[in-house]
Design a protein around this motif. Structure first.
Motif, PDB file in Angstrom:
ATOM      1  N   PRO A  42       0.815  -1.226   0.000  1.00  0.00           N
ATOM      2  CA  PRO A  42       0.000   0.000   0.000  1.00  0.00           C
ATOM      3  C   PRO A  42       0.846   1.272   0.000  1.00  0.00           C
ATOM      4  O   PRO A  42       2.022   1.285   0.396  1.00  0.00           O
ATOM      5  CB  PRO A  42      -0.809  -0.122   1.296  1.00  0.00           C
ATOM      6  CG  PRO A  42      -0.796  -1.570   1.641  1.00  0.00           C
ATOM      7  CD  PRO A  42       0.518  -2.092   1.136  1.00  0.00           C
ATOM      8  N   ASP A  43       0.211   2.344  -0.424  1.00  0.00           N
ATOM      9  CA  ASP A  43       0.800   3.685  -0.421  1.00  0.00           C
ATOM     10  C   ASP A  43       1.334   4.015   0.982  1.00  0.00           C
ATOM     11  O   ASP A  43       0.768   3.614   1.997  1.00  0.00           O
ATOM     12  CB  ASP A  43      -0.303   4.675  -0.829  1.00  0.00           C
ATOM     13  CG  ASP A  43       0.235   6.066  -1.124  1.00  0.00           C
ATOM     14  OD1 ASP A  43       1.089   6.547  -0.351  1.00  0.00           O
ATOM     15  OD2 ASP A  43      -0.200   6.667  -2.116  1.00  0.00           O
ATOM     16  N   VAL A  91      -6.609  -0.268  12.873  1.00  0.00           N
ATOM     17  CA  VAL A  91      -7.135  -0.454  11.515  1.00  0.00           C
ATOM     18  C   VAL A  91      -6.247   0.276  10.521  1.00  0.00           C
ATOM     19  O   VAL A  91      -5.537   1.235  10.882  1.00  0.00           O
ATOM     20  CB  VAL A  91      -8.583   0.089  11.411  1.00  0.00           C
ATOM     21  CG1 VAL A  91      -9.535  -0.719  12.271  1.00  0.00           C
ATOM     22  CG2 VAL A  91      -8.643   1.565  11.791  1.00  0.00           C
ATOM     23  N   PRO A  92      -6.263  -0.151   9.221  1.00  0.00           N
ATOM     24  CA  PRO A  92      -5.535   0.601   8.184  1.00  0.00           C
ATOM     25  C   PRO A  92      -6.351   1.819   7.768  1.00  0.00           C
ATOM     26  O   PRO A  92      -7.540   1.715   7.471  1.00  0.00           O
ATOM     27  CB  PRO A  92      -5.403  -0.406   7.041  1.00  0.00           C
ATOM     28  CG  PRO A  92      -6.528  -1.361   7.228  1.00  0.00           C
ATOM     29  CD  PRO A  92      -6.837  -1.416   8.695  1.00  0.00           C
ATOM     30  N   VAL A  93      -5.713   2.990   7.758  1.00  0.00           N
ATOM     31  CA  VAL A  93      -6.406   4.230   7.405  1.00  0.00           C
ATOM     32  C   VAL A  93      -5.702   4.853   6.202  1.00  0.00           C
ATOM     33  O   VAL A  93      -4.490   5.124   6.246  1.00  0.00           O
ATOM     34  CB  VAL A  93      -6.421   5.217   8.586  1.00  0.00           C
ATOM     35  CG1 VAL A  93      -7.088   6.526   8.170  1.00  0.00           C
ATOM     36  CG2 VAL A  93      -7.128   4.609   9.786  1.00  0.00           C
ATOM     37  N   GLY A 131      -5.673  -3.963  -2.081  1.00  0.00           N
ATOM     38  CA  GLY A 131      -5.025  -4.912  -2.975  1.00  0.00           C
ATOM     39  C   GLY A 131      -4.355  -6.051  -2.247  1.00  0.00           C
ATOM     40  O   GLY A 131      -3.454  -6.702  -2.778  1.00  0.00           O
ATOM     41  N   LEU A 132      -4.822  -6.338  -1.010  1.00  0.00           N
ATOM     42  CA  LEU A 132      -4.195  -7.383  -0.187  1.00  0.00           C
ATOM     43  C   LEU A 132      -5.051  -8.628  -0.101  1.00  0.00           C
ATOM     44  O   LEU A 132      -4.882  -9.453   0.791  1.00  0.00           O
ATOM     45  CB  LEU A 132      -3.940  -6.833   1.230  1.00  0.00           C
ATOM     46  CG  LEU A 132      -3.011  -5.627   1.317  1.00  0.00           C
ATOM     47  CD1 LEU A 132      -2.905  -5.139   2.746  1.00  0.00           C
ATOM     48  CD2 LEU A 132      -1.634  -5.974   0.753  1.00  0.00           C
ATOM     49  N   GLY A 133      -5.975  -8.806  -1.015  1.00  0.00           N
ATOM     50  CA  GLY A 133      -6.837  -9.979  -1.010  1.00  0.00           C
ATOM     51  C   GLY A 133      -8.180  -9.628  -1.595  1.00  0.00           C
ATOM     52  O   GLY A 133      -8.376  -8.512  -2.128  1.00  0.00           O
ATOM     53  N   ALA A 153       2.666  -0.366   5.248  1.00  0.00           N
ATOM     54  CA  ALA A 153       3.597  -1.145   4.424  1.00  0.00           C
ATOM     55  C   ALA A 153       4.800  -1.619   5.222  1.00  0.00           C
ATOM     56  O   ALA A 153       5.399  -2.656   4.909  1.00  0.00           O
ATOM     57  CB  ALA A 153       4.049  -0.321   3.230  1.00  0.00           C
ATOM     58  N   SER A 154       5.159  -0.884   6.282  1.00  0.00           N
ATOM     59  CA  SER A 154       6.331  -1.278   7.063  1.00  0.00           C
ATOM     60  C   SER A 154       6.092  -2.547   7.863  1.00  0.00           C
ATOM     61  O   SER A 154       7.036  -3.179   8.330  1.00  0.00           O
ATOM     62  CB  SER A 154       6.732  -0.135   8.006  1.00  0.00           C
ATOM     63  OG  SER A 154       5.706   0.103   8.963  1.00  0.00           O
ATOM     64  N   TYR A 155       4.825  -2.914   8.040  1.00  0.00           N
ATOM     65  CA  TYR A 155       4.513  -4.140   8.784  1.00  0.00           C
ATOM     66  C   TYR A 155       4.179  -5.309   7.849  1.00  0.00           C
ATOM     67  O   TYR A 155       3.982  -6.427   8.323  1.00  0.00           O
ATOM     68  CB  TYR A 155       3.315  -3.908   9.711  1.00  0.00           C
ATOM     69  CG  TYR A 155       3.641  -3.013  10.884  1.00  0.00           C
ATOM     70  CD1 TYR A 155       4.343  -3.504  11.975  1.00  0.00           C
ATOM     71  CD2 TYR A 155       3.247  -1.682  10.886  1.00  0.00           C
ATOM     72  CE1 TYR A 155       4.646  -2.685  13.061  1.00  0.00           C
ATOM     73  CE2 TYR A 155       3.541  -0.859  11.959  1.00  0.00           C
ATOM     74  CZ  TYR A 155       4.237  -1.366  13.049  1.00  0.00           C
ATOM     75  OH  TYR A 155       4.535  -0.564  14.116  1.00  0.00           O
ATOM     76  N   LEU A 156       4.068  -5.032   6.583  1.00  0.00           N
ATOM     77  CA  LEU A 156       3.682  -6.082   5.640  1.00  0.00           C
ATOM     78  C   LEU A 156       4.913  -6.629   4.939  1.00  0.00           C
ATOM     79  O   LEU A 156       5.820  -5.883   4.565  1.00  0.00           O
ATOM     80  CB  LEU A 156       2.702  -5.525   4.596  1.00  0.00           C
ATOM     81  CG  LEU A 156       1.387  -4.978   5.135  1.00  0.00           C
ATOM     82  CD1 LEU A 156       0.543  -4.434   3.993  1.00  0.00           C
ATOM     83  CD2 LEU A 156       0.619  -6.045   5.901  1.00  0.00           C
TER      84      LEU A 156
END
Length: 803
Positions: A42-43, A91-93, A131-133, A153-156
Motif C-alpha cells: 500500500p501507499d 485499523v488501516p487508514v 489490494g491485499l486480497g 507497508a512497514s509491517y507487511l
C-alpha cells in the motif's frame, strides 16, 4: 496451485531466490509455472490507525462516524460503513492523498468528502481495497502491537506467489513441502516441529467398518481450546495464497494442508455423540455439509459418523452441524488415509470439489498422516491452548511401495544422454529415493512413500530426465524412423474404410462412448454400466453407435443443418454370457467395432433449376451398395428384407470348403417413436455394419477379366414364382446354372389376382451369356436356357411363361 515464496523459506531458511531463475528451474523440471504475482504494498500514506470512538451516523442507519488517531496532532473524523468497526481497534487508514489500487487493478485517490452531511477525512480500509486480497466482509483488523501512525507497508511482508500447474501424476508436490523438496532436496529441508505423544489402539474413539475405503485413521481429542481469530502471520500465510481465514482452529487445518499436503478436519467434540467416530460406507440419507448445501449420501460412499448420524463425507467435506465455531471448547482432530478412488467417486456423485478431495483423489502420502496430525496439535496447543486428552489410531497403513530397478545404460539409451551412474544415484537420492541393493547392471531403489506415481523403471528414467533438466538433454541431430513400404489390410482396414466413406461424400463424426441408460436401452437391454460414472448423463457404455449419431443429427437440425451425411467408426459394448471356466477379466462382456452412417434431408443441394427431393430408403441402399462395390464385395452381397423398416446386409462366404452366409449388418429407416425420442422432425435412414465381417470378407486383391472378344448374347425369361420363393433365390439359381452366364438381372415384376383368390407373381429376368473361346451358337444358347429353366422348376417350383 499457489505457492508463496515466503512460505517456502519456512522449509528452506537460506532460500533467497532469483524469481526468474526459479521459474525456469521448476518449469524445466516438469512443474510449469503459469503465473507469477508480486502484490504491490500500500501507499506510504496508508497508516496504522487507532479507533478512539464510534458513534452512529445521525442521518444513516448503516453508517458510523469514527474518531481515529493516525499519529497526527488531532484525530481524524472518518465516516465508515463497515459493520465490524469498533472502539479500540487498530485499523488501516488511507489518509487524504493516498492512492489505492484494488486487487482488480482499479486505482483511485482518497479525498475529503461529505457523507450524508458528515465530513470524512480519510477511509478505513478493507483488505480488497488495499489490494491485499479479495475479502470485503469488513475492515482489516490489525495487530494491536502495531504503532499508531506508522505506514502499514512497514509491517507487511512483500511476497511473490507462484501459480504452478501440477500434472495428475505428481500429488507429492501439492504442498509447500513438496515444492521445497524439489528445490532443496530431502536433506536441505527444515520441517515444522511436532507435538510429542503416541497414538494408542484402545478402540474407544475410532472404529473403521470399511477398511478398503479408509485403511488408516487417527483422532486426537483436545479439550479447553480457545477458538478465536488467527494471529496475523497465519492469516497472511493463508490469504496470500487465496484461502480466507475462518478461525484459529480451522486455519491451522488449512495451514497443514497447504504446508504438508495432508488434509485434516476438526470436529466440535460436543456435537459428536458419545465422542466416538466410525468410518462407514452404508449410509443413505440427506446430509448438510459445511458450506450449507444439502447432499444425498449413497451406500458405497465412505462417511465419518458418530453413534447416531453422519458428521463428514470422508476426504471431501465436513458436516455443518459438527463444525468448529466460536462456542467450541473441545475438538476432535482427524488425520486419515483414504482410498483415492473412493473419494473421487464421492466427490463426483455429490458434485463437491474441495482442496481436501483434490489431494485425496490423486493420492496422499500415507507416511505423512501421523506426522501432520502431531504438527497440527502443536500449533493448536500454541495458538488455541488446551490439552491433549486422547490420541488414537485405527487400521493400518498400506504396504510400502515396491522397490524399482534402474539400469543406467537403459536410461541413457532412452534419453540419448551420457549421464554417469553416480550422478543418477545422487539426483534420485536428492529427492528421497534410496539405493537398497544392486542386481548386476541394475540399481534397486527404495521408493519414498510420498512418490505414489513411481512404479516401474520407466518412471525412474523420467525422474532422471526431469532432474537433469529437459533443456539440458540435447535434441537428436537425426531422427530415424521406419515406415512400412505398403500398408497391409486388415491391419489398417478402418483407415481404408474412412477414406472410402469420405470419397462417398460422408463426413466423419466422433462421439462419446458413454451415454445415458435411457438412450442406450432404446437399442439394447445388455448395457454395460460404468462403475464410477463422471456424471449422470455418462453412466453406461454405448451398445450401438446409432444413439450418439442420432444426437448429432438432432443437434445439427436444431442449428439449421438439415441435409446430413455422417459416418463413424468406433467400438460398441454389450454384456454377454459368463463363461464359468474363464479367467479373462473381460469375461461376460462383448466389444466390437462398427461402421455406422446416416442419411437425412435433401438428396442434393438446393438449386433453382430443379426441385428439392428428400432422400429415402433407396438412397441409403445405394450408399451401402457403393460401399460394398468399393470393397469388392458387391457381387458376393445381398440386401434382404428383414422386417418392415429394415434390410439385412448379407455376404456369401466360404468357410473352408463349406459355403455360408455372414450377416454384416442392417440398413434401417428410423421409426417415428425413435425419432421422437431424439426430437428429430424428419426421416432418418441409417446403416450399422460389423467391421469384423467386412475385414474377414474384404480382399485387397482385384481380379481382372479382360473383355470378351466375342459378342454377348442376351435372352429374357419370364417365370411364375411361388409366393414363398424370393427373387434373390431365383437370380442365384439362374447365375449358377452355367459358367457362361455373365449376369442375370430382374427388369420387370408383375402381380395379379387369379380366379381362385390367390396372387400370381411374374418375374422377368434378363440373362447375359458369353463364351470367351468363340461366338455362341444357337444350340449352345438353347441348352443353357433349358438348364436354367430346369433348375428353376426343380429347385424352386418356378414355371416358365415364355422363352
Amino acid at each position: 496451485m499457489k505457492i508463496s515464496i515466503n512460505w517456502l523459506q519456512d522449509f528452506i531458511p537460506s532460500f533467497s531466490p532469483n524469481i526468474a531463475s526459479l521459474v525456469d528451474q521448476l518449469t524445466f523440471s516438469g512443474l510449469e509455472v503459469e503465473d507469477v504475482a508480486s502484490p504491490t504494498l500500500p501507499d506510504e500514506r496508508v497508516v496504522v490507525g487507532l479507533v478512539e470512538d464510534v458513534q452512529p451516523h445521525p442521518d444513516a442507519d448503516r453508517l458510523k462516524v469514527c474518531r481515529v488517531d493516525v499519529g497526527s496532532d488531532e484525530p481524524l473524523q472518518i465516516v465508515c460503513g463497515a459493520s465490524n468497526v469498533a472502539q479500540g481497534m487498530k485499523v488501516p487508514v488511507a489518509t487524504i492523498g493516498s492512492r489505492l489500487t484494488t486487487a482488480s487493478g482499479e486505482s483511485f485517490v482518497i479525498k475529503k468528502s461529505k457523507l450524508r452531511g458528515q465530513r470524512s477525512f480519510g477511509m478505513i480500509c478493507a483488505a480488497d481495497e488495499l489490494g491485499l486480497g479479495d475479502d470485503h466482509s469488513g475492515i482489516m483488523v490489525l495487530d494491536s502491537s502495531w504503532q499508531t501512525g506508522k505506514p502499514l507497508a512497514s509491517y507487511l511482508q512483500s511476497d511473490t506467489i507462484l501459480d504452478i500447474a501440477v500434472t495428475p501424476n505428481r500429488p507429492d508436490v501439492l504442498s509447500h513441502l513438496g515444492i521445497a523438496r524439489e528445490i532443496a532436496g530431502i536433506r536441505g529441508l527444515t520441517l515444522p516441529k511436532a507435538a510429542e505423544f503416541d497414538f494408542n489402539r484402545s478402540g474407544t474413539i475410532v472404529q473403521i467398518d470399511d477398511p478398503e475405503s479408509c485403511p488408516y485413521y487417527t483422532a486426537v481429542v483436545i479439550r479447553n481450546v480457545r477458538v478465536a481469530e488467527s494471529p496475523s502471520w497465519l492469516k497472511d500465510r493463508l490469504e496470500g495464497i487465496g484461502v480466507r481465514s475462518k478461525n484459529n482452529v480451522v486455519d491451522i487445518t488449512n495451514y497443514i494442508l497447504h504446508a504438508l499436503g495432508q488434509p485434516l478436519h476438526a470436529f466440535d467434540l460436543s456435537k459428536i455423540h458419545e465422542e466416538r467416530v466410525v468410518v462407514r460406507s452404508d449410509i443413505g440419507s440427506e446430509f448438510r455439509v459445511i458450506n450449507k448445501e444439502s447432499v444425498v449420501l449413497q451406500p458405497g460412499m465412505p462417511v465419518i459418523c458418530d453413534s447416531h448420524k453422519p458428521v463428514a463425507v470422508a476426504g471431501v467435506m465436513g458436516g455443518d452441524d459438527s463444525s468448529v465455531s466460536g462456542a467450541t471448547t473441545d475438538i476432535l482432530l482427524e488425520s486419515a488415509y483414504f482410498d483415492s478412488s473412493a473419494v473421487r467417486r464421492s466427490a463426483r456423485l455429490l458434485g463437491l470439489s474441495t482442496d481436501s478431495s483434490y489431494r485425496f483423489e490423486r493420492g496422499t502420502d500415507p507416511g505423512n498422516v501421523a506426522y501432520a496430525s502431531k504438527v497440527a496439535v502443536r500449533m493448536i496447543l500454541d495458538l488455541c491452548g488446551g490439552e491433549v486428552i486422547a490420541a488414537e489410531e485405527a487400521g493400518s497403513l498400506p504396504s510400502p511401495p515396491p522397490d524399482v530397478a534402474l539400469r543406467p545404460l537403459r536410461a541413457n539409451a532412452l534419453l540419448g544422454t551420457a549421464i554417469a551412474e553416480e550422478k543418477m544415484i545422487s539426483m534420485l537420492e536428492h529427492i528421497g529415493f534410496r539405493v537398497s541393493s544392486r542386481d548386476g547392471a541394475a540399481i534397486i531403489f527404495a521408493v519414498p512413500s510420498f512418490r505414489v506415481d513411481v512404479l516401474q523403471e520407466i518412471d525412474l528414467i523420467e525422474e532422471v530426465a526431469r532432474l537433469e533438466g529437459y533443456n539440458n538433454i540435447a535434441s537428436s541431430e537425426k531422427m530415424v524412423s521406419s515406415y512400412p513400404q505398403a500398408r497391409s489390410f486388415p491391419e489398417y482396414f478402418p483407415d481404408h474404410l474412412r477414406s472410402v466413406m469420405i470419397a462417398l461424400q460422408f463426413r466423419e463424426v466422433l462421439t462419446n462412448p458413454l451415454m445415458t441408460r435411457q438412450e442406450a436401452q432404446l437399442f439394447s437391454s445388455r448395457c454395460v454400466a460404468a462403475l464410477n460414472p463422471i456424471s449422470e448423463g455418462l453412466e453406461v457404455l454405448r451398445p450401438s453407435l446409432v444413439p450418439a449419431m442420432l444426437k448429432v443429427v438432432a443437434h445439427n437440425i436444431r442449428h439449421g443443418n438439415r441435409d446430413l451425411r455422417f459416418f463413424e467408426i468406433a467400438r460398441a459394448f454389450r454384456s454377454g454370457a459368463l463363461d464359468p471356466s474363464s479367467t479373462d477379466p473381460l469375461n461376460g462382456f462383448e466389444e466390437h467395432e462398427f461402421l455406422t452412417f446416416v442419411l437425412t434431408g435433401s438428396r442434393s443441394p438446393l438449386n433453382w433449376s430443379e426441385s428439392a427431393e428428400k432422400v429415402d430408403i433407396f438412397d441409403m441402399k445405394g450408399g451401402v451398395e457403393m460401399l460394398l462395390r468399393k470393397l469388392n464385395l458387391l457381387d458376393k452381397s445381398s440386401l434382404n428384407i428383414y422386417n418392415d423398416t429394415t434390410l439385412s446386409i448379407d455376404i456369401d462366404w466360404m468357410d473352408g470348403d463349406k459355403p455360408c452366409v455372414l450377416r454384416a449388418g442392417t440398413l434401417t429407416s428410423a421409426e417415428q417413436a425413435l425419432l421422437d425420442a431424439f426430437d428429430i422432425d424428419q426421416p432418418v435412414f441409417f446403416a450399422e455394419i460389423d467391421l469384423r465381417v467386412l475385414e474377414q470378407c474384404f480382399s485387397r486383391e482385384v481380379s481382372y477379366e479382360s473383355p470378351s472378344r466375342y459378342p454377348v448374347v442376351q435372352r429374357d425369361l419370364s417365370f411364375i414364382l411361388p409366393s414363398v420363393v424370393t427373387v434373390k433365390a431365383l437370380l442365384d439359381c439362374v447365375r449358377r446354372s452355367d459358367d457362361m452366364i455373365r449376369s442375370a438381372d430382374v427388369f420387370d415384376v408383375f402381380e395379379r389376382e387369379t380366379g381362385d383368390g390367390s396372387t400370381e407373381r411374374r418375374v422377368a429376368v434378363s440373362i447375359a451369356m458369353v463364351d470367351p473361346s468363340g461366338t455362341l451358337k444357337e444350340d449352345t444358347i438353347s441348352s443353357i436356357i433349358q438348364v436354367v429353366v430346369g433348375n428353376a422348376e426343380s429347385e424352386l417350383g418356378a414355371v416358365i411363361r415364355q422363352v
